[in-house]
Scaffold this motif. Structure first.
Motif, PDB file in Angstrom:
ATOM      1  N   MET A 104       0.844  -1.168   0.000  1.00 43.86           N
ATOM      2  CA  MET A 104       0.000   0.000   0.000  1.00 43.86           C
ATOM      3  C   MET A 104       0.895   1.238   0.000  1.00 43.86           C
ATOM      4  N   SER A 105       0.559   2.190  -0.802  1.00 45.63           N
ATOM      5  CA  SER A 105       1.304   3.440  -0.879  1.00 45.63           C
ATOM      6  C   SER A 105       0.396   4.588  -0.465  1.00 45.63           C
ATOM      7  N   ILE A 106       0.861   5.393   0.489  1.00 47.24           N
ATOM      8  CA  ILE A 106       0.092   6.523   0.998  1.00 47.24           C
ATOM      9  C   ILE A 106       0.983   7.756   0.912  1.00 47.24           C
ATOM     10  N   THR A 107       0.415   8.877   0.495  1.00 41.86           N
ATOM     11  CA  THR A 107       1.196  10.102   0.411  1.00 41.86           C
ATOM     12  C   THR A 107       0.540  11.204   1.236  1.00 41.86           C
ATOM     13  N   SER A 108       1.353  12.188   1.608  1.00 39.09           N
ATOM     14  CA  SER A 108       0.845  13.395   2.247  1.00 39.09           C
ATOM     15  C   SER A 108       1.745  14.543   1.819  1.00 39.09           C
ATOM     16  N   ALA A 109       1.219  15.747   1.852  1.00 41.55           N
ATOM     17  CA  ALA A 109       1.961  16.921   1.390  1.00 41.55           C
ATOM     18  C   ALA A 109       2.568  17.677   2.564  1.00 41.55           C
ATOM     19  N   LEU A 110       3.653  18.406   2.284  1.00 44.13           N
ATOM     20  CA  LEU A 110       4.253  19.289   3.270  1.00 44.13           C
ATOM     21  C   LEU A 110       3.642  20.679   3.119  1.00 44.13           C
ATOM     22  N   THR A 111       3.408  21.337   4.256  1.00 43.89           N
ATOM     23  CA  THR A 111       2.916  22.706   4.231  1.00 43.89           C
ATOM     24  C   THR A 111       4.106  23.645   4.022  1.00 43.89           C
ATOM     25  N   THR A 112       3.841  24.929   3.966  1.00 45.22           N
ATOM     26  CA  THR A 112       4.919  25.907   3.816  1.00 45.22           C
ATOM     27  C   THR A 112       5.838  25.924   5.032  1.00 45.22           C
ATOM     28  N   LYS A 113       5.377  25.379   6.153  1.00 47.94           N
ATOM     29  CA  LYS A 113       6.211  25.274   7.358  1.00 47.94           C
ATOM     30  C   LYS A 113       6.841  23.880   7.477  1.00 47.94           C
ATOM     31  N   CYS A 114       6.806  23.129   6.391  1.00 46.27           N
ATOM     32  CA  CYS A 114       7.367  21.754   6.344  1.00 46.27           C
ATOM     33  C   CYS A 114       6.703  20.820   7.349  1.00 46.27           C
ATOM     34  N   GLN A 115       5.412  20.997   7.559  1.00 41.64           N
ATOM     35  CA  GLN A 115       4.643  20.107   8.420  1.00 41.64           C
ATOM     36  C   GLN A 115       3.753  19.241   7.541  1.00 41.64           C
ATOM     37  N   THR A 116       3.343  18.105   8.086  1.00 45.99           N
ATOM     38  CA  THR A 116       2.441  17.225   7.357  1.00 45.99           C
ATOM     39  C   THR A 116       1.486  16.570   8.346  1.00 45.99           C
ATOM     40  N   THR A 117       0.361  16.113   7.863  1.00 47.26           N
ATOM     41  CA  THR A 117      -0.573  15.329   8.661  1.00 47.26           C
ATOM     42  C   THR A 117      -0.296  13.869   8.367  1.00 47.26           C
ATOM     43  N   ILE A 118      -0.159  13.088   9.409  1.00 47.83           N
ATOM     44  CA  ILE A 118       0.024  11.646   9.205  1.00 47.83           C
ATOM     45  C   ILE A 118      -1.345  11.081   8.832  1.00 47.83           C
ATOM     46  N   PRO A 119      -1.449  10.455   7.680  1.00 48.71           N
ATOM     47  CA  PRO A 119      -2.745   9.959   7.216  1.00 48.71           C
ATOM     48  C   PRO A 119      -3.397   8.998   8.211  1.00 48.71           C
ATOM     49  N   LEU A 120      -4.709   9.003   8.227  1.00 48.77           N
ATOM     50  CA  LEU A 120      -5.478   8.185   9.153  1.00 48.77           C
ATOM     51  C   LEU A 120      -5.079   6.707   9.094  1.00 48.77           C
ATOM     52  N   ALA A 121      -4.902   6.175   7.910  1.00 50.65           N
ATOM     53  CA  ALA A 121      -4.540   4.755   7.785  1.00 50.65           C
ATOM     54  C   ALA A 121      -3.215   4.455   8.485  1.00 50.65           C
ATOM     55  N   VAL A 122      -2.264   5.384   8.408  1.00 52.18           N
ATOM     56  CA  VAL A 122      -0.961   5.202   9.063  1.00 52.18           C
ATOM     57  C   VAL A 122      -1.125   5.322  10.580  1.00 52.18           C
ATOM     58  N   ARG A 123      -1.899   6.305  11.040  1.00 52.51           N
ATOM     59  CA  ARG A 123      -2.145   6.473  12.479  1.00 52.51           C
ATOM     60  C   ARG A 123      -2.812   5.234  13.064  1.00 52.51           C
ATOM     61  N   LYS A 124      -3.781   4.692  12.339  1.00 50.55           N
ATOM     62  CA  LYS A 124      -4.450   3.473  12.818  1.00 50.55           C
ATOM     63  C   LYS A 124      -3.482   2.294  12.846  1.00 50.55           C
ATOM     64  N   TYR A 125      -2.683   2.169  11.795  1.00 53.07           N
ATOM     65  CA  TYR A 125      -1.728   1.062  11.710  1.00 53.07           C
ATOM     66  C   TYR A 125      -0.725   1.116  12.860  1.00 53.07           C
ATOM     67  N   LEU A 126      -0.231   2.331  13.180  1.00 58.84           N
ATOM     68  CA  LEU A 126       0.750   2.498  14.258  1.00 58.84           C
ATOM     69  C   LEU A 126       0.099   2.608  15.630  1.00 58.84           C
ATOM     70  N   LYS A 127      -1.235   2.717  15.657  1.00 60.17           N
ATOM     71  CA  LYS A 127      -1.991   2.878  16.907  1.00 60.17           C
ATOM     72  C   LYS A 127      -1.507   4.094  17.680  1.00 60.17           C
ATOM     73  N   VAL A 128      -1.437   5.244  16.974  1.00 58.56           N
ATOM     74  CA  VAL A 128      -1.000   6.490  17.595  1.00 58.56           C
ATOM     75  C   VAL A 128      -2.074   7.556  17.423  1.00 58.56           C
ATOM     76  N   GLY A 129      -1.985   8.555  18.257  1.00 67.30           N
ATOM     77  CA  GLY A 129      -2.911   9.671  18.185  1.00 67.30           C
ATOM     78  C   GLY A 129      -2.258  10.931  18.718  1.00 67.30           C
ATOM     79  N   ALA A 130      -3.053  11.947  18.921  1.00 71.84           N
ATOM     80  CA  ALA A 130      -2.553  13.238  19.385  1.00 71.84           C
ATOM     81  C   ALA A 130      -1.759  13.074  20.675  1.00 71.84           C
ATOM     82  N   GLY A 131      -0.594  13.685  20.720  1.00 69.18           N
ATOM     83  CA  GLY A 131       0.254  13.644  21.905  1.00 69.18           C
ATOM     84  C   GLY A 131       1.239  12.497  21.948  1.00 69.18           C
ATOM     85  N   ASP A 132       1.064  11.485  21.106  1.00 69.05           N
ATOM     86  CA  ASP A 132       2.003  10.363  21.090  1.00 69.05           C
ATOM     87  C   ASP A 132       3.316  10.794  20.450  1.00 69.05           C
TER      88      ASP A 132
END
Length: 75
Positions: free
Chosen positions: A1-29
């Motif tokens: 499976m290939s998942i992509t996300s973009a970098l903002t102008t501040k070089c930040q990105t959102t970790i896609p939901l599928a990746v967060r679920k797979y790693l079992k992580v959430g806010a603050g982890d």
């Protein structure tokens, strides 16, 4: 499976939901980034045990050896 996300102008990105679920992580982890042969390995940092959560010295492992336990047992 290939998942992509973009970098903002501040070089930040959102970790896609599928990746967060797979790693079992959430806010603050915490996440660890390891650079390996042109790739980045993303790993969740283990959460402390509930019994150690309030112990401010839990993460200071450099003094946690058997000799230290014995030397400081009477303190």
């Amino acid at each position: 499976m290939s998942i992509t996300s973009a970098l903002t102008t501040k070089c930040q990105t959102t970790i896609p939901l599928a990746v967060r679920k797979y790693l079992k992580v959430g806010a603050g982890d915490l996440l660890q980034y390891e650079l390996q042969d042109g790739h980045v390995v993303l790993t969740p940092v283990a959460k402390p045990d509930a019994e150690h959560h309030e112990d401010p010295f839990y993460h200071f492992t450099e003094w946690g050896g058997e000799n230290d336990e014995e030397a400081y047992a009477d303190l």
